[in-house]
Design a protein around this motif. Structure first.
Motif, PDB file in Angstrom:
ATOM      1  N   GLU A 184       0.857  -1.189   0.000  1.00 13.16           N
ATOM      2  CA  GLU A 184       0.000   0.000   0.000  1.00 13.16           C
ATOM      3  C   GLU A 184       0.881   1.223   0.000  1.00 13.16           C
ATOM      4  OE1 GLU A 184      -3.751   1.965   2.391  1.00 13.16           O
ATOM      5  OE2 GLU A 184      -2.430   0.598   3.447  1.00 13.16           O
ATOM      6  N   TYR A 214      -4.166  -2.061  -3.773  1.00 11.31           N
ATOM      7  CA  TYR A 214      -3.997  -2.602  -2.420  1.00 11.31           C
ATOM      8  C   TYR A 214      -5.129  -3.554  -2.071  1.00 11.31           C
ATOM      9  CZ  TYR A 214      -3.870  -2.512   2.726  1.00 11.31           C
ATOM     10  OH  TYR A 214      -3.842  -2.850   4.047  1.00 11.31           O
ATOM     11  N   LYS A 226      -7.050   3.221  -3.855  1.00 11.72           N
ATOM     12  CA  LYS A 226      -6.330   2.116  -3.221  1.00 11.72           C
ATOM     13  C   LYS A 226      -6.756   0.772  -3.810  1.00 11.72           C
ATOM     14  CE  LYS A 226      -5.375   4.364   1.192  1.00 11.72           C
ATOM     15  NZ  LYS A 226      -5.500   4.270   2.679  1.00 11.72           N
TER      16      LYS A 226
END
Length: 258
Positions: A113, A237, A234
């Motif tokens: 991440e 991730y 994200k």
């Protein structure tokens, strides 16, 4: 032959040629659509049987027909499932053999991440009422208000950027996978990922700056569902997280109601 008759004859010949070309083009277009759909269906079957390399190869062939963002998302999802399968096979070798007798257990894997390496643990949860189980990531720290009747749990990250819910419900309305799929398709016609295989329906769509992923397993007696919502920025991730949730979701008692 008069000029008028000659022109008329030429016009008829040209019209017939155009009509013939239109028919040929239509047949070719129909065949392309059929081939495209057959590739998607075959790719989905490979996905469901865990043959991710074969699924990815067929999805990539689809892109030769059409540059579809949904297909590209399917390729990314298959890649995530493939990598997660490799990680799981390695991680589960280290899991204590008594894990299945506990309500919670942990094992770890690596995900990335914001370009920084971070350790993540997956926590085993089993619902005592409906009998389903799943492994959710420990980045979900805060428990939200959950049903008092033991249907499931709801959690979110500390910053509330991601939320996760898993629960069971009795199938009082006699829903089927097809009826649920059609209802979700009406609600989210532009879903980036959607599939219906056997008794399972999976949908993913974008809402504002969030991606929402929903998995519903339907039985005659009950339904088991999990949903995760996370930020679009994200996505890389959470692709790994979603694939782990998907592969760890076990629903053995949906034939019964509770």
């Amino acid at each position: 032959m008069s000029k008028a008759k000659f022109k008329k004859k030429i016009f008829i010949i040209i019209s017939l040629f155009i009509a013939l070309m239109a028919i040929v083009f239509g047949i070719n277009r129909y065949n392309e659509i059929q081939s495209y759909n057959e590739l998607i269906n075959a790719g989905n079957k490979y996905m469901d049987s865990g043959k991710y390399d074969e699924a990815i190869a067929l999805y990539k062939q689809c892109l030769n027909y059409k540059q579809d963002s949904n297909i590209k998302d399917s390729i990314n999802f298959a890649e995530s499932l493939k990598q997660n399968k490799i990680k799981n096979s390695n991680n589960k070798k280290d899991v204590n053999s008594n894990t299945n007798n506990k309500s919670y257990s942990k094992y770890t894997s690596n995900i990335n991440e914001n370009n920084s390496k971070e350790q993540i643990s997956y926590i085993f949860y089993k619902n005592e009422r409906y009998g389903f189980s799943i492994e959710y990531p420990n980045v979900l720290k805060t428990k939200l208000e959950s049903p008092t009747n033991g249907d499931g749990i709801s959690m979110e990250t500390y910053d509330s950027s991601a939320k996760f819910t898993v629960y069971g419900s009795n199938n009082v309305s006699k829903d089927t996978p097809t009826s649920i799929y059609n209802d979700l398709l009406k609600e989210h016609p532009n879903a980036s990922y959607k599939k219906k295989v056997d008794n399972e329906v999976v949908f993913s769509w974008v809402h504002g700056d969030k991606i929402i992923y929903k998995d519903i397993v339907v039985g005659e007696g009950s339904k088991n569902t999990f949903t995760i919502e996370y930020p679009k920025d994200k996505k890389d991730y959470y692709n790994s997280v979603v694939s782990h949730l998907y592969s760890s979701f076990k629903t053995p008692h949906i034939a019964q109601s509770y």
